[in-house]
Design an enzyme around this catalytic site. Structure first.
Site, PDB file in Angstrom:
ATOM      1  N   HIS A 212       0.806  -1.232   0.000  1.00 29.53           N
ATOM      2  CA  HIS A 212       0.000   0.000   0.000  1.00 29.53           C
ATOM      3  C   HIS A 212       0.830   1.268   0.000  1.00 29.53           C
ATOM      4  O   HIS A 212       0.281   2.351   0.210  1.00 29.53           O
ATOM      5  CB  HIS A 212      -0.911   0.049   1.222  1.00 29.53           C
ATOM      6  CG  HIS A 212      -1.994  -0.963   1.216  1.00 29.53           C
ATOM      7  ND1 HIS A 212      -3.250  -0.726   0.706  1.00 29.53           N
ATOM      8  CD2 HIS A 212      -2.021  -2.235   1.658  1.00 29.53           C
ATOM      9  CE1 HIS A 212      -4.001  -1.811   0.846  1.00 29.53           C
ATOM     10  NE2 HIS A 212      -3.277  -2.744   1.429  1.00 29.53           N
TER      11      HIS A 212
ATOM     12  N   LYS B 275      -7.796  13.936   4.736  1.00 26.88           N
ATOM     13  CA  LYS B 275      -6.952  12.739   4.661  1.00 26.88           C
ATOM     14  C   LYS B 275      -5.926  12.845   5.777  1.00 26.88           C
ATOM     15  O   LYS B 275      -5.806  13.906   6.395  1.00 26.88           O
ATOM     16  CB  LYS B 275      -6.263  12.674   3.298  1.00 26.88           C
ATOM     17  CG  LYS B 275      -5.623  14.002   2.882  1.00 26.88           C
ATOM     18  CD  LYS B 275      -5.060  13.964   1.479  1.00 26.88           C
ATOM     19  CE  LYS B 275      -6.092  14.079   0.380  1.00 26.88           C
ATOM     20  NZ  LYS B 275      -6.354  12.850  -0.339  1.00 26.88           N
ATOM     21  N   ARG B 276      -5.170  11.762   6.039  1.00 23.63           N
ATOM     22  CA  ARG B 276      -4.100  11.852   7.027  1.00 23.63           C
ATOM     23  C   ARG B 276      -3.214  13.053   6.713  1.00 23.63           C
ATOM     24  O   ARG B 276      -3.038  13.403   5.551  1.00 23.63           O
ATOM     25  CB  ARG B 276      -3.200  10.605   6.969  1.00 23.63           C
ATOM     26  CG  ARG B 276      -3.696   9.408   7.717  1.00 23.63           C
ATOM     27  CD  ARG B 276      -2.663   8.278   7.661  1.00 23.63           C
ATOM     28  NE  ARG B 276      -2.450   7.791   6.325  1.00 23.63           N
ATOM     29  CZ  ARG B 276      -1.261   7.732   5.731  1.00 23.63           C
ATOM     30  NH1 ARG B 276      -0.159   8.133   6.360  1.00 23.63           N
ATOM     31  NH2 ARG B 276      -1.133   7.255   4.502  1.00 23.63           N
TER      32      ARG B 276
ATOM     33  N   LYS C  26       1.274  14.224   1.013  1.00 27.36           N
ATOM     34  CA  LYS C  26      -0.087  14.567   0.574  1.00 27.36           C
ATOM     35  C   LYS C  26      -0.223  16.076   0.338  1.00 27.36           C
ATOM     36  O   LYS C  26      -1.152  16.553  -0.264  1.00 27.36           O
ATOM     37  CB  LYS C  26      -1.111  14.100   1.605  1.00 27.36           C
ATOM     38  CG  LYS C  26      -1.153  12.585   1.751  1.00 27.36           C
ATOM     39  CD  LYS C  26      -2.170  12.169   2.799  1.00 27.36           C
ATOM     40  CE  LYS C  26      -2.191  10.669   3.039  1.00 27.36           C
ATOM     41  NZ  LYS C  26      -2.940   9.911   2.019  1.00 27.36           N
TER      42      LYS C  26
ATOM     43  N   THR D  70      -8.366   6.844  -1.762  1.00 35.69           N
ATOM     44  CA  THR D  70      -9.736   6.355  -1.906  1.00 35.69           C
ATOM     45  C   THR D  70     -10.714   7.487  -1.625  1.00 35.69           C
ATOM     46  O   THR D  70     -11.853   7.464  -2.100  1.00 35.69           O
ATOM     47  CB  THR D  70     -10.016   5.168  -0.958  1.00 35.69           C
ATOM     48  OG1 THR D  70      -9.487   5.492   0.338  1.00 35.69           O
ATOM     49  CG2 THR D  70      -9.379   3.894  -1.453  1.00 35.69           C
TER      50      THR D  70
ATOM     51  N   LYS E  23     -14.444   8.755  -3.312  1.00 34.80           N
ATOM     52  CA  LYS E  23     -15.654   9.109  -2.550  1.00 34.80           C
ATOM     53  C   LYS E  23     -16.179  10.476  -2.972  1.00 34.80           C
ATOM     54  O   LYS E  23     -17.387  10.677  -3.151  1.00 34.80           O
ATOM     55  CB  LYS E  23     -15.352   9.098  -1.042  1.00 34.80           C
ATOM     56  CG  LYS E  23     -15.064   7.697  -0.511  1.00 34.80           C
ATOM     57  CD  LYS E  23     -14.402   7.698   0.871  1.00 34.80           C
ATOM     58  CE  LYS E  23     -13.757   6.340   1.111  1.00 34.80           C
ATOM     59  NZ  LYS E  23     -12.792   6.321   2.212  1.00 34.80           N
TER      60      LYS E  23
HETATM   61  C1  26V Z   1       2.587   4.681   7.215  1.00 34.42           C
HETATM   62  C2  26V Z   1       3.627   5.369   7.791  1.00 34.42           C
HETATM   63  C3  26V Z   1       4.142   4.912   9.076  1.00 34.42           C
HETATM   64  C4  26V Z   1       5.505   5.465   9.395  1.00 34.42           C
HETATM   65  C5  26V Z   1       5.608   6.934   9.088  1.00 34.42           C
HETATM   66  C6  26V Z   1       5.249   7.275   7.675  1.00 34.42           C
HETATM   67  C7  26V Z   1       4.135   6.505   7.142  1.00 34.42           C
HETATM   68  C8  26V Z   1       3.580   6.898   5.951  1.00 34.42           C
HETATM   69  C9  26V Z   1       2.554   6.207   5.401  1.00 34.42           C
HETATM   70  C10 26V Z   1       2.060   5.091   6.032  1.00 34.42           C
HETATM   71  C11 26V Z   1       0.917   4.390   5.429  1.00 34.42           C
HETATM   72  C12 26V Z   1       1.224   3.085   4.874  1.00 34.42           C
HETATM   73  C13 26V Z   1       0.095   2.341   4.297  1.00 34.42           C
HETATM   74  C14 26V Z   1      -1.122   3.115   3.885  1.00 34.42           C
HETATM   75  O1  26V Z   1      -1.916   3.526   4.681  1.00 34.42           O
HETATM   76  N1  26V Z   1      -1.320   3.249   2.601  1.00 34.42           N
HETATM   77  C15 26V Z   1      -2.512   3.831   1.998  1.00 34.42           C
HETATM   78  O2  26V Z   1      -3.321   2.752   1.546  1.00 34.42           O
HETATM   79  C16 26V Z   1      -4.499   3.187   0.903  1.00 34.42           C
HETATM   80  C17 26V Z   1      -5.306   1.949   0.570  1.00 34.42           C
HETATM   81  O3  26V Z   1      -4.636   1.173  -0.371  1.00 34.42           O
HETATM   82  C18 26V Z   1      -4.153   3.995  -0.332  1.00 34.42           C
HETATM   83  O4  26V Z   1      -5.338   4.446  -0.925  1.00 34.42           O
HETATM   84  C19 26V Z   1      -3.279   5.177   0.031  1.00 34.42           C
HETATM   85  O5  26V Z   1      -2.864   5.844  -1.119  1.00 34.42           O
HETATM   86  C20 26V Z   1      -2.078   4.704   0.841  1.00 34.42           C
HETATM   87  O6  26V Z   1      -1.342   5.806   1.353  1.00 34.42           O
END
Ligand code: 26V
Length: 753
Positions: free
Chosen positions: A310, A490-491, A496, A597, A601
């Site tokens: 992801h 979003k986060r 982003k 996603t 929406k």
């Molecule tokens: C996790 C972390 C943790 C450590 C610090 C930085 C960081 C940055 C990003 C993440 C997220 C990792 C996985 C995630 O949430 N991916 C999201 O998954 C969605 C569903 O597939 C997708 O639509 C998003 O684009 C993607 O960011």
């Protein structure tokens, strides 16, 4: 029996005399009874979707819709003088996820059950989900967000499994939550917990003693992992989930006649990102206990498991020091070492090893070697994985790589959250789109129908008024519903690029002050939580809140520009915000957003997208055509080249563009520092001027131009704007998670009935 009779039997007194809390509990019972009737025995392969996050959101209304009870219940309550929407307020939101990844898992469960596929979730029963965000003093504060009440959707069972953590024995207890399909079957979300967790150890905010794992193991979703104890706790959590989950899978399959050698005929396991990756060595360990030799166990597990990636952000790909794993899961380390030795036989390329030279264990590497499928979540993302991030793996196993573009459930993200639009669509094309989203293209027949377009615009206006009412009530904010509502929710993360939006807003502030009035007032709405230890993300929130204050206090600017920060953005807030949006901000640095996603929406709810060619924006633009989306900025190839060359210098862009310089300088100017903290503002300024790792500055001028175009189009021709919204809705069918799940089933899972 009428619905009124049924409900009265459950409450034990006339509905009009019940409190909303009592009605909520009765409806919960009603839903669970009805859901239980839709549980079906499983034949053939069953899916287990293992995920550290299931961002399910409130469940009452969604379950009522899926079970076909919504209208009946609403009118029964109405005749007793009660409102379903008031009862919904009683339900706490289970925020068991950070964002897209967790919400995707929830949408997938809905689609699995709707498509009548046997597919259960496996996750953790966090006592407090993601933190509750408070913004009272211009900065984000984190507070616990309890959701477990005495009668919660997750029902306690007598099923327990032993799990060894750090060499000590623990008992994992299973809680089951019914997942209802829309006119479909009921599946289960299996959530594990231990009985000894102690909520009273939470101290100020969300801090707690991270070492007492018997008390804190499932206390929070992703506890702060900025220190070693936090990181180890995360591994403890992950192992609890996969060990109990693997035991559950083996037990269920055995009960259906599986002899473990043929596990892959009974189970398909989807590993959602790397958080559940330890399920691979854990299953090999458990199969070993059943007498299956290592080599055969590896084969069985590879056939059974599949992995979804992801993210391409290096810092988000989990790599655990082996010393941690030796402490937390000593029983797995010998197996991981044996797997690493298998890899060494398959390839000489050391960059594909599981354990690297520094002793770090690469979870994603283990997944790719020892599952039969690796998928990305949008076409561009999968392409980047093959071409660059995972190139070596793709060379070794081309047949394993595939794309599954994400999707969303239209039951929650249209029928539940936007009843007015749903009603209009039903009047125009019937109800077939509820289960077959591609039928939305029938709306294209109305592209030039003025009354349909006017009605669509009127619905948007009403949804905007509804959002105004809600924000007035929640945060005391007044907004102008005639303004354009522009939303970025979003986060909070630098990739982003909420900071790009921030720089635009400062730019607009100057333009308005100089008498260059925009064609329409703009309300810029944000919803975002920053990870507790992510300093720059928190600085961006502070800058937005401060700018919001500065603008609100300015009599010249405030009639034209407003910044609204929605506190504690979660699924419930998203359901109110998305239907009210005119312009959807999807402005990540091209190549960095795996899919997104939220973009889907917003489109489905009749907003136009302002975005970069990133993630699923690419597919959205292909669906709607260039004239129905606002695309700007560098392409992913340009970005990747720039990173490879390593020659990006933010300071050159800052020096070279007077508008940009003016906006960045403003961050520490007297207006901002009077309203906010100069320390936080100057830290952000320094970051933007000197580092800007996510290349905000090169995209700034194109963003200003494109957004200006959107505002001009919106003001100049509302009917044409409405027509383009209609095209977006009509072309959203591709992004139904029913389509995504059907593809996973066709290519990866091959589920039974
Ligand atoms: C996790 C972390 C943790 C450590 C610090 C930085 C960081 C940055 C990003 C993440 C997220 C990792 C996985 C995630 O949430 N991916 C999201 O998954 C969605 C569903 O597939 C997708 O639509 C998003 O684009 C993607 O960011």
């Amino acid at each position: 029996m009428t619905m009124t009779d049924t409900l009265t039997a459950l409450t034990g007194k006339p509905l009009g005399e019940c409190t909303n809390g009592e009605l909520y509990l009765s409806l919960l019972k009603l839903v669970n009874e009805k859901a239980a009737q839709q549980i079906r025995p499983v034949q053939g392969r069953k899916l287990y979707y293992i995920s550290a996050e299931f961002l399910i959101g409130k469940l009452l209304s969604n379950n009522l819709i899926n079970l076909g009870l919504y209208d009946e219940v609403r009118s029964a309550l109405q005749s007793a003088g009660k409102k379903l929407s008031d009862i919904e307020e009683v339900e706490p939101e289970p925020s068991l996820g950070n964002g897209g990844l967790g919400r995707l898992a929830a949408c997938f469960l809905d689609s699995l059950a709707t498509l009548n596929l046997p597919g259960d979730g496996i996750g953790l029963r966090y006592h407090f989900g993601l933190f509750h965000q408070s913004l009272s003093s211009g900065v984000q504060k984190e507070l616990p967000d309890p959701w477990l009440t005495e009668n919660s959707w997750a029902e306690k069972t007598d099923i327990t499994y032993p799990v060894k953590l750090g060499g000590k024995k623990f008992t994992a207890r299973l809680y089951k939550l019914a997942v209802t399909g829309y006119e479909g079957r009921t599946n289960t979300l299996n959530l594990f917990d231990i009985d000894t967790v102690d909520e009273s150890i939470v101290r100020e905010g969300i801090s707690f003693d991270k070492t007492a794992i018997d008390k804190n193991l499932t206390l929070f979703l992703y506890p702060d992992d900025s220190d070693e104890a936090g990181r180890q706790l995360r591994i403890y959590q992950q192992y609890l989930m996969v060990s109990a989950g693997a035991q559950l899978i083996l037990a269920e399959c055995a009960a259906r006649g599986c002899d473990y050698h043929n596990l892959a005929d009974y189970a398909a396991i989807q590993i959602n990102d790397t958080h559940p990756s330890m399920v691979i060595p854990e299953l090999i360990r458990l199969l070993g206990e059943k007498g299956i030799a290592f080599e055969e166990a590896v084969e069985i597990v590879t056939k059974t498991c599949a992995y979804t990636n992801h993210t391409i952000l290096a810092e988000a790909l989990e790599k655990w020091p082996r010393t941690y794993l030796e402490v937390v899961v000593p029983q797995l380390m010998p197996i991981i070492e044996k797997l690493d030795a298998v890899v060494a036989k398959r390839t000489k390329d050391k960059s594909l090893a599981i354990i690297d030279k520094d002793g770090k264990v690469h979870m994603a590497h283990m997944d790719i070697h020892f599952t039969h499928s690796t998928n990305g979540v949008a076409a561009l993302h999968t392409q980047i994985l093959k071409d660059s991030e995972l190139k070596g793996f793709y060379k070794l196993y081309p047949e394993k790589f595939n794309n599954k573009t994400n999707g969303i459930t239209f039951r929650r993200w249209l029928m539940k959250c936007n009843p007015l639009l749903t009603g209009q669509i039903e009047n125009l094309i019937g109800t077939g789109f509820h289960k077959d989203a591609t039928q939305l293209t029938k709306l294209l027949a109305y592209e030039n129908d003025t009354s349909v377009l006017e009605q669509l615009a009127a619905i948007k206006k009403e949804n905007k008024r509804e959002l105004c009412r809600w924000l007035k009530q929640e945060q005391g904010i007044t907004m102008n519903p005639d303004a354009m509502f522009d939303i970025q929710s979003k986060r909070l993360h630098e990739y982003k690029r909420q900071q790009l939006n921030l720089l635009y807003l400062i730019h607009q502030y100057f333009e308005i002050k100089a008498g260059h009035l925009p064609p329409v007032p703009l309300v810029s709405i944000f919803g975002a939580k920053a990870a507790p230890a992510y300093i720059i993300a928190k600085d961006i929130i502070h800058a937005l809140l401060t700018l919001s204050k500065v603008i609100a206090a300015d009599p010249v600017v405030s009639p034209w520009l407003q910044i609204v920060f929605v506190e504690n953005y979660n699924v419930t807030a998203a359901e109110k915000m998305i239907p009210a949006c005119d312009l959807s901000e999807q402005i990540s640095l091209a190549s960095k957003e795996a899919s997104g996603t939220g973009n889907m929406k917003f489109m489905l709810n009749g907003a136009l997208t302002l975005g970069t060619m990133d993630g699923a924006n690419v597919e959205i633009s292909q669906q709607v055509g260039n004239e129905n989306i606002y695309i700007f900025g560098q392409t992913s190839n340009q970005v990747i080249r720039r990173y490879a060359a390593g020659d990006y210098k933010a300071s050159e862009w800052y020096e070279g563009d007077p508008n940009l310089r003016r906006a960045i300088d403003f961050l520490t100017g007297p207006e901002m520092t009077a309203a906010g903290s100069s320390e936080l503002l100057s830290r952000l300024q320094t970051e933007l001027k000197n580092k800007d790792w996510f290349q905000t500055l090169p995209d700034f001028s194109a963003y200003v131009v494109r957004k200006g175009q959107a505002l001009a189009d919106y003001a100049a021709n509302p009917l044409d704007w409405s027509r383009r919204c209609l095209v977006n809705i009509a072309k959203a069918g591709l992004f139904s998670s029913d389509r995504t799940i059907a593809e996973y089933d066709r290519d990866i899972w091959h589920l039974g009935k």
